[in-house]
Design an enzyme around this catalytic site. Structure first.
Site, short mmCIF file in Angstrom:
data_model
loop_
_atom_site.label_atom_id
_atom_site.label_comp_id
_atom_site.label_asym_id
_atom_site.label_seq_id
_atom_site.Cartn_x
_atom_site.Cartn_y
_atom_site.Cartn_z
N SER A 124 19.28 -87.22 85.84
CA SER A 124 20.45 -87.83 85.20
C SER A 124 21.64 -87.71 86.14
O SER A 124 21.74 -86.76 86.93
CB SER A 124 20.79 -87.12 83.88
OG SER A 124 22.04 -87.55 83.39
N TYR A 149 22.14 -79.46 79.42
CA TYR A 149 21.48 -80.65 79.94
C TYR A 149 21.79 -80.90 81.41
O TYR A 149 20.88 -81.08 82.24
CB TYR A 149 21.89 -81.86 79.10
CG TYR A 149 21.18 -83.14 79.43
CD1 TYR A 149 19.88 -83.38 78.96
CD2 TYR A 149 21.80 -84.14 80.17
CE1 TYR A 149 19.23 -84.56 79.24
CE2 TYR A 149 21.16 -85.33 80.45
CZ TYR A 149 19.88 -85.54 79.99
OH TYR A 149 19.24 -86.73 80.27
N LYS A 172 19.18 -80.64 84.62
CA LYS A 172 18.87 -81.79 85.47
C LYS A 172 19.17 -81.48 86.94
O LYS A 172 18.44 -81.93 87.84
CB LYS A 172 19.66 -83.01 85.01
CG LYS A 172 19.22 -83.56 83.65
CD LYS A 172 17.80 -84.11 83.69
CE LYS A 172 17.47 -84.87 82.41
NZ LYS A 172 16.08 -85.40 82.41
#
Length: 290
Positions: free
Chosen positions: A162, A175, A179
């Protein structure tokens, strides 16, 4: 002319004879990747988490996607399995290899994110997000890579990362860091597997128009915010899928250990000039106006 047409079709099928395993492919980016791989000639093993988990992202229709793939003339096996856990990954790879001769391509596409501020983040949920996003990627890639090494002949592995791996964002304390670690893991795996001709890369999507985004933000917010982006729109799952096809084809046989941004300049959205050149009636140099 008919023979030429068939020849052209064969030349465009960059992944003919290959079998790809795509996790999280019931909808969104995973579905886009699976369909583009099929259009490029690959047969598919598609996966998503069992509906019994109760997660919103598991409420997808694998059989619908499988039907779409078969309508493209490709073979497709659909397997529900929880790729956030080691046992689930082991079950998926075992079940896949019971149905197909080999796995040539892996697209690891875990999809789980719940937003919370740093001070409010629940520790248990934090660990769950790291488990799903990073550790699950380790499990599925290790199992598939062991198969690729054992059978020989190389392979392609693509991790779905991402743009948030490089852009700190409030409310994504798990998150984004997961990533970022995934990117480093992809590069490390690429170095280790180079001798086996297994190419390992990652893709960093920007803001992509998926069902999950509409569920999180709502249609009106997405329309308003999309207009502010450098390309004035969100990306599409098909556009991510096309990047996956490139990385999994022979066109990318000299590409490994790379993190490819497919974000429509999202990471530079705050750097887009807020000025325009104003034409001058007397042909003198234009002036910049706010």
């Amino acid at each position: 002319c008919r023979r030429v047409g068939r020849g052209v079709r064969r030349r465009t099928l960059k992944l003919a004879g290959k079998t790809a395993l795509v996790t999280g492919s019931g909808r969104g980016i995973g579905r886009g990747c699976a369909l583009q791989l099929a259009r490029a000639g690959a047969d598919l093993v598609i996966n998503d988490r069992p509906r019994a988990t109760g997660d919103a992202d598991s409420q997808c229709d694998l059989e619908r996607v499988a039907k779409e793939i078969r309508m493209l003339g490709r073979k497709c096996v659909a397997i529900e399995a929880d790729v956030f856990s080691r046992p689930g990954c082991e079950m998926l790879v075992s079940a896949a290899l019971a149905k197909v001769a080999q796995i040539d391509i892996l697209v690891s596409n875990p999809a789980l994110n719940t937003r919370a501020g740093f001070l409010e983040q629940d520790p248990t949920e934090y660990e769950r997000l790291i488990q799903a996003t990073l550790i699950g990627g380790f499990h599925i890639s290790q199992l598939v890579a062991r198969h690729m090494v054992a059978r020989g002949g190389g392979g392609k592995i693509v991790f779905m990362s991402s743009v948030q791996a490089e852009l700190p964002m409030a409310g994504n304390i798990a998150y984004g860091p997961a990533k970022a670690a995934l990117n480093h893991m992809a590069r490390s795996i690429a170095v280790e597997l180079a001798a086996h001709r297994i190419h390992v890369n990652a893709i960093e999507p920007g803001w992509i128009d998926t069902p999950g985004e509409h569920e999180s933000f709502g249609d009106s917010v997405i329309r308003r915010e999309a207009a502010k982006l450098p390309l004035a729109r969100l990306g599409t799952p098909d556009e991510i899928g096309k990047a996956v096809v490139f990385l999994c084809s022979s066109d990318a046989d000299f590409v490994s250990g790379t993190v490819l941004g497919v974000d429509g300049l999202f990471r530079y959205k705050d750097l887009v000039p807020a000025i325009v050149l104003a034409p001058d009636a007397d042909d003198s140099p234009g002036e910049c106006s706010p």
